[in-house]
Design a protein around this motif. Structure first.
Motif, PDB file in Angstrom:
ATOM      1  N   GLY A 147      17.858  -6.940  72.433  1.00 15.36           N
ATOM      2  CA  GLY A 147      18.697  -6.496  71.468  1.00 15.36           C
ATOM      3  C   GLY A 147      18.246  -5.022  71.010  1.00 15.36           C
ATOM      4  O   GLY A 147      18.811  -3.981  70.405  1.00 15.36           O
ATOM      5  N   ALA A 148      17.080  -4.656  71.391  1.00 13.91           N
ATOM      6  CA  ALA A 148      16.480  -3.351  71.212  1.00 13.91           C
ATOM      7  C   ALA A 148      16.817  -2.462  72.186  1.00 13.91           C
ATOM      8  O   ALA A 148      17.113  -1.049  71.984  1.00 13.91           O
ATOM      9  CB  ALA A 148      14.986  -3.284  71.350  1.00 13.91           C
ATOM     10  N   LYS A 149      17.039  -3.047  73.491  1.00 11.07           N
ATOM     11  CA  LYS A 149      17.706  -1.932  74.609  1.00 11.07           C
ATOM     12  C   LYS A 149      19.313  -2.142  74.724  1.00 11.07           C
ATOM     13  O   LYS A 149      19.709  -3.014  75.032  1.00 11.07           O
ATOM     14  CB  LYS A 149      16.989  -2.369  75.789  1.00 11.07           C
ATOM     15  N   ALA A 150      19.909  -0.956  74.243  1.00 15.07           N
ATOM     16  CA  ALA A 150      21.318  -0.881  74.465  1.00 15.07           C
ATOM     17  C   ALA A 150      21.818  -0.568  75.829  1.00 15.07           C
ATOM     18  O   ALA A 150      21.013  -0.013  76.262  1.00 15.07           O
ATOM     19  CB  ALA A 150      21.735  -0.056  73.169  1.00 15.07           C
ATOM     20  N   ASP A 151      23.023  -0.732  75.890  1.00 11.75           N
ATOM     21  CA  ASP A 151      23.450  -0.372  77.105  1.00 11.75           C
ATOM     22  C   ASP A 151      23.562   1.178  77.241  1.00 11.75           C
ATOM     23  O   ASP A 151      24.391   1.575  76.720  1.00 11.75           O
ATOM     24  CB  ASP A 151      25.110  -1.202  77.212  1.00 11.75           C
ATOM     25  N   GLU A 158      19.736   2.934  71.748  1.00 13.12           N
ATOM     26  CA  GLU A 158      18.795   2.081  72.530  1.00 13.12           C
ATOM     27  C   GLU A 158      17.588   1.640  71.531  1.00 13.12           C
ATOM     28  O   GLU A 158      16.823   0.877  71.688  1.00 13.12           O
ATOM     29  CB  GLU A 158      17.779   2.997  73.546  1.00 13.12           C
ATOM     30  N   LEU A 159      17.437   2.546  70.461  1.00 15.21           N
ATOM     31  CA  LEU A 159      16.364   2.419  69.243  1.00 15.21           C
ATOM     32  C   LEU A 159      16.660   1.775  68.034  1.00 15.21           C
ATOM     33  O   LEU A 159      16.287   1.868  67.059  1.00 15.21           O
ATOM     34  CB  LEU A 159      15.793   3.946  69.120  1.00 15.21           C
ATOM     35  N   GLU A 160      17.901   1.052  68.113  1.00 11.33           N
ATOM     36  CA  GLU A 160      18.543   0.541  66.858  1.00 11.33           C
ATOM     37  C   GLU A 160      17.609  -0.575  66.341  1.00 11.33           C
ATOM     38  O   GLU A 160      17.562  -0.707  64.967  1.00 11.33           O
ATOM     39  CB  GLU A 160      19.880  -0.010  67.019  1.00 11.33           C
ATOM     40  N   THR A 161      16.779  -1.426  67.170  1.00 11.67           N
ATOM     41  CA  THR A 161      15.890  -2.301  66.505  1.00 11.67           C
ATOM     42  C   THR A 161      14.798  -1.481  65.968  1.00 11.67           C
ATOM     43  O   THR A 161      14.440  -2.077  64.928  1.00 11.67           O
ATOM     44  CB  THR A 161      15.321  -3.102  67.778  1.00 11.67           C
ATOM     45  N   LEU A 162      14.242  -0.390  66.493  1.00 10.60           N
ATOM     46  CA  LEU A 162      13.257   0.239  65.917  1.00 10.60           C
ATOM     47  C   LEU A 162      13.609   0.892  64.445  1.00 10.60           C
ATOM     48  O   LEU A 162      12.857   0.819  63.455  1.00 10.60           O
ATOM     49  CB  LEU A 162      12.739   1.758  66.782  1.00 10.60           C
ATOM     50  N   ARG A 163      14.886   1.452  64.381  1.00  9.48           N
ATOM     51  CA  ARG A 163      15.545   2.132  63.211  1.00  9.48           C
ATOM     52  C   ARG A 163      15.482   0.776  62.232  1.00  9.48           C
ATOM     53  O   ARG A 163      15.276   0.985  61.277  1.00  9.48           O
ATOM     54  CB  ARG A 163      16.679   2.643  63.478  1.00  9.48           C
ATOM     55  N   HIS A 164      16.003  -0.458  62.597  1.00  9.41           N
ATOM     56  CA  HIS A 164      16.110  -1.524  61.689  1.00  9.41           C
ATOM     57  C   HIS A 164      14.407  -1.745  61.366  1.00  9.41           C
ATOM     58  O   HIS A 164      14.510  -2.164  59.936  1.00  9.41           O
ATOM     59  CB  HIS A 164      16.582  -2.740  62.403  1.00  9.41           C
ATOM     60  N   VAL A 165      13.683  -1.838  61.937  1.00  8.98           N
ATOM     61  CA  VAL A 165      12.399  -1.852  61.666  1.00  8.98           C
ATOM     62  C   VAL A 165      11.701  -1.030  60.638  1.00  8.98           C
ATOM     63  O   VAL A 165      11.101  -1.427  59.563  1.00  8.98           O
ATOM     64  CB  VAL A 165      11.305  -2.223  62.632  1.00  8.98           C
ATOM     65  N   LEU A 166      12.176   0.222  60.806  1.00  9.36           N
ATOM     66  CA  LEU A 166      11.864   1.227  59.918  1.00  9.36           C
ATOM     67  C   LEU A 166      12.391   1.242  58.449  1.00  9.36           C
ATOM     68  O   LEU A 166      11.815   1.385  57.507  1.00  9.36           O
ATOM     69  CB  LEU A 166      12.261   2.524  60.574  1.00  9.36           C
ATOM     70  N   ARG A 167      13.638   0.619  58.403  1.00  9.18           N
ATOM     71  CA  ARG A 167      14.391   0.264  57.278  1.00  9.18           C
ATOM     72  C   ARG A 167      13.632  -0.700  56.551  1.00  9.18           C
ATOM     73  O   ARG A 167      13.463  -0.801  55.246  1.00  9.18           O
ATOM     74  CB  ARG A 167      15.939   0.302  57.588  1.00  9.18           C
ATOM     75  N   ARG A 185      11.155   7.810  76.290  1.00  5.50           N
ATOM     76  CA  ARG A 185      11.657   6.903  75.317  1.00  5.50           C
ATOM     77  C   ARG A 185      10.660   6.755  73.973  1.00  5.50           C
ATOM     78  O   ARG A 185      11.070   6.479  73.008  1.00  5.50           O
ATOM     79  CB  ARG A 185      11.937   5.519  75.851  1.00  5.50           C
ATOM     80  N   GLY A 186       9.376   6.624  74.534  1.00  5.12           N
ATOM     81  CA  GLY A 186       8.365   6.535  73.571  1.00  5.12           C
ATOM     82  C   GLY A 186       8.370   8.039  72.607  1.00  5.12           C
ATOM     83  O   GLY A 186       8.237   7.552  71.442  1.00  5.12           O
ATOM     84  N   ALA A 187       8.448   8.961  73.158  1.00  2.00           N
ATOM     85  CA  ALA A 187       8.582  10.312  72.435  1.00  2.00           C
ATOM     86  C   ALA A 187       9.678  10.133  71.404  1.00  2.00           C
ATOM     87  O   ALA A 187       9.550  10.461  70.359  1.00  2.00           O
ATOM     88  CB  ALA A 187       8.701  11.481  73.238  1.00  2.00           C
ATOM     89  N   GLU A 188      10.851   9.681  72.155  1.00  2.00           N
ATOM     90  CA  GLU A 188      12.115   9.509  70.909  1.00  2.00           C
ATOM     91  C   GLU A 188      11.875   8.592  70.009  1.00  2.00           C
ATOM     92  O   GLU A 188      12.493   8.800  68.757  1.00  2.00           O
ATOM     93  CB  GLU A 188      13.416   9.021  71.832  1.00  2.00           C
ATOM     94  N   ALA A 189      11.040   7.531  70.145  1.00  2.00           N
ATOM     95  CA  ALA A 189      10.738   6.395  69.164  1.00  2.00           C
ATOM     96  C   ALA A 189       9.785   7.303  67.938  1.00  2.00           C
ATOM     97  O   ALA A 189       9.990   7.059  66.834  1.00  2.00           O
ATOM     98  CB  ALA A 189       9.809   5.468  69.755  1.00  2.00           C
ATOM     99  N   VAL A 190       9.050   8.248  68.441  1.00  2.00           N
ATOM    100  CA  VAL A 190       8.341   8.941  67.392  1.00  2.00           C
ATOM    101  C   VAL A 190       9.223   9.954  66.675  1.00  2.00           C
ATOM    102  O   VAL A 190       8.856  10.015  65.476  1.00  2.00           O
ATOM    103  CB  VAL A 190       7.256   9.654  68.258  1.00  2.00           C
ATOM    104  N   ARG A 191      10.013  10.315  67.581  1.00  2.00           N
ATOM    105  CA  ARG A 191      10.989  11.362  66.634  1.00  2.00           C
ATOM    106  C   ARG A 191      11.711  10.532  65.493  1.00  2.00           C
ATOM    107  O   ARG A 191      12.288  11.117  64.624  1.00  2.00           O
ATOM    108  CB  ARG A 191      11.956  11.998  67.685  1.00  2.00           C
ATOM    109  N   VAL A 192      12.175   9.434  65.974  1.00  2.00           N
ATOM    110  CA  VAL A 192      12.990   8.569  65.083  1.00  2.00           C
ATOM    111  C   VAL A 192      12.264   8.245  63.855  1.00  2.00           C
ATOM    112  O   VAL A 192      12.676   8.138  62.769  1.00  2.00           O
ATOM    113  CB  VAL A 192      13.590   7.172  65.885  1.00  2.00           C
ATOM    114  N   GLY A 193      10.646   7.940  63.933  1.00  2.00           N
ATOM    115  CA  GLY A 193       9.964   7.435  62.827  1.00  2.00           C
ATOM    116  C   GLY A 193       8.653   6.786  63.282  1.00  2.00           C
ATOM    117  O   GLY A 193       7.923   6.486  62.108  1.00  2.00           O
TER     118      GLY A 193
END
Length: 477
Positions: A147-151, A158-167, A185-193
């Motif tokens: 569910g974290a890895k989108a198509d 791809e980081l919707e699950t991370l965004r959900h956790v941050l919310r 992808r890890g760097a993008e996760a840091v940029r997301v939050g």
């Protein structure tokens, strides 16, 4: 039917510390110690010789869902101490990953003090939300969670699950876990939050422990910085609001010169309970007013602004003297938060020719007047009335005052005269203020320079900042 309890792992200290069970069944730790866990990560430990262990199952309500807790009862038969150790203090890590094969292994991690970091494991976001209690310090999210890895071809996030956790956990530190070849992808996760990212196959106790501590401290710093920024923005907004509430004199067409000085008593404020205003009506009369609401703080300041605006509106409507003050008293009675709140007021209406004026005092100090060849002196105050809000049917007589062809008229609040002189309890008083103004005028001070010098000297005589608001208004012709 009870919901199965999520898995939970406990991490011992790096060097021979207290061990923790990998599940809810008891296991032998170092030095023959037995430990047991429930779903909240609580630990019961007891040193023993021979033990008899049993399992007890209890059910408790959690929201609308029943959760089953398994705890292990341990009785010591050859132990000199029957006390059970309480929960180990330290950091708590919530791992969110779905790994039925157990290939994802969180290494043993000690915190900075060498105490074991507690670990809770959730297979999905529903379990994570249930396990996300106040004592969780950090979240380790596996970005490979279903569910974290989108198509990628479908254009999903791809980081919707991370965004959900941050919310879900805006105040918690978050670490992202990704594959070694997916640094982007890890760097993008840091940029997301997320506070940092780690590679799944490079996890070791030292690296994870340092990353957790770094993420927690960075999150604390981010929260503190955000609160500081919000506080600064609120302060700036308050400054703009308070500055907007200060009056703008309306003296267009008048030959009179206007100056004012204002110093609130409360720290870091622009507005206090003192208020003043000056307007010129269409008939050429100049109306000036100064007042003081009892008390301090924003409530007094707000009431002062309401009275000032009401005075301006009533003045333009043609009211003056007793009629105006009686109406202002009704405004005060409706707007004040307590029946004991009152306000003092001084109003002056100067005739179009500037040679005479009407004076009304409502429990307020009398203005000071000075003219060429005549030293500063107080205007008459014998016929003054009570402060607004004290007597329901009070009256305020209007006194006629001769000003002459050239003069300076100073209106002020009691903050200017109630400051102390030196170390004792003696106050400056009206007589001391008159002598001070005479001396400063003899030095050639006029207008805003005179008001600034007067307020500075009062502060120096007081030995520091004044606790009361000070407002001073000067008109001269």
């Amino acid at each position: 039917m009870p919901v199965p309890v999520p898995r939970q792992r406990a991490i011992p200290a790096a060097e021979g510390g207290q061990g923790r069970a990998a599940s809810t069944t008891p296991s032998a730790g170092p030095a023959g110690r037995t430990t047991a866990h429930d779903t909240t990560g609580r630990t019961a430990a007891k040193d023993h010789g021979t033990t008899i262990s049993g399992t007890r199952t209890t059910t408790r309500a959690l929201g609308t869902t029943d959760v089953t807790e398994n705890t292990t009862d341990t009785m010591a038969t050859e132990d000199t101490s029957s006390q059970t150790a309480g929960p180990t203090t330290g950091l708590t890590l919530l791992v969110i990953e779905d790994d039925p094969t157990g290939s994802l292994t969180v290494p043993e991690v000690p915190d900075a003090a060498g105490k074991p970091i507690r670990v809770r494991t959730a297979r999905n976001l529903t379990e994570a939300e249930r396990l996300l209690t106040h004592d969780v310090n950090c979240i380790l999210l596996d970005l490979a969670l279903p569910g974290a890895k989108a198509d990628r071809d479908g254009g999903g996030d791809e980081l919707e699950t991370l965004r959900h956790v941050l919310r879900l956990a805006p105040r918690h530190a978050v670490l992202a876990l990704t594959a070694s070849g997916d640094a982007e992808r890890g760097a993008e996760a840091v940029r997301v939050g997320a506070q940092d990212y780690l590679f799944r196959d490079e996890l070791d106790g030292r690296l994870l422990g340092r990353a957790i501590r770094y993420a927690v401290e960075r999150k604390r710093g981010d929260v503190a910085q955000r609160k500081l920024t919000e506080s600064r923005l609120r302060a700036q907004e308050n400054v703009r609001l308070e500055r907007g509430l200060l009056p703008t004199p309306l003296l267009e067409g008048s030959s009179l010169r206007f100056a004012s000085g204002y110093r609130p008593g409360r720290s870091r404020a622009l507005l206090g309970g003192d208020f003043y205003d000056t307007v010129r009506t269409p008939d050429g009369t100049v109306h000036a007013m100064i007042g003081d609401v009892c008390g301090h703080g924003p409530d007094a300041a707000a009431l002062g602004v309401q009275l000032r605006i009401a005075w301006r509106a009533l003045t333009f409507a043609g009211l003056c003297g007793d009629e105006l003050l009686s109406t202002l008293q009704r405004v005060l009675e409706h707007e004040r938060s307590d029946d004991e709140i009152f306000a003092t007021l001084c109003t002056v209406d100067i005739a179009p020719d500037g040679r005479r004026a009407g004076l009304c005092l409502a429990g307020h100090p009398s203005p000071l007047i000075a003219s060429p060849g005549r030293p500063a002196t107080l205007l008459p105050y014998e016929n003054s009335g009570p402060a607004l809000g004290l007597l329901p049917k009070a009256r305020w007589p209007r006194m006629q005052v001769e000003l002459g062809p050239s003069w300076n008229l100073m209106l002020y609040t009691d903050g200017l005269i109630e400051g102390r002189i030196g170390q004792g309890n003696q106050r400056l008083g009206q007589e001391g203020m008159v002598e001070m103004i005479r001396r400063q005028q003899a030095q050639g001070l006029r207008g805003e320079e005179l008001l600034e010098a007067a307020m500075n000297e009062v502060r120096e005589l007081n030995g520091g900042e004044l606790t009361d608001d000070v407002a001073v208004l000067l008109l001269d012709r």
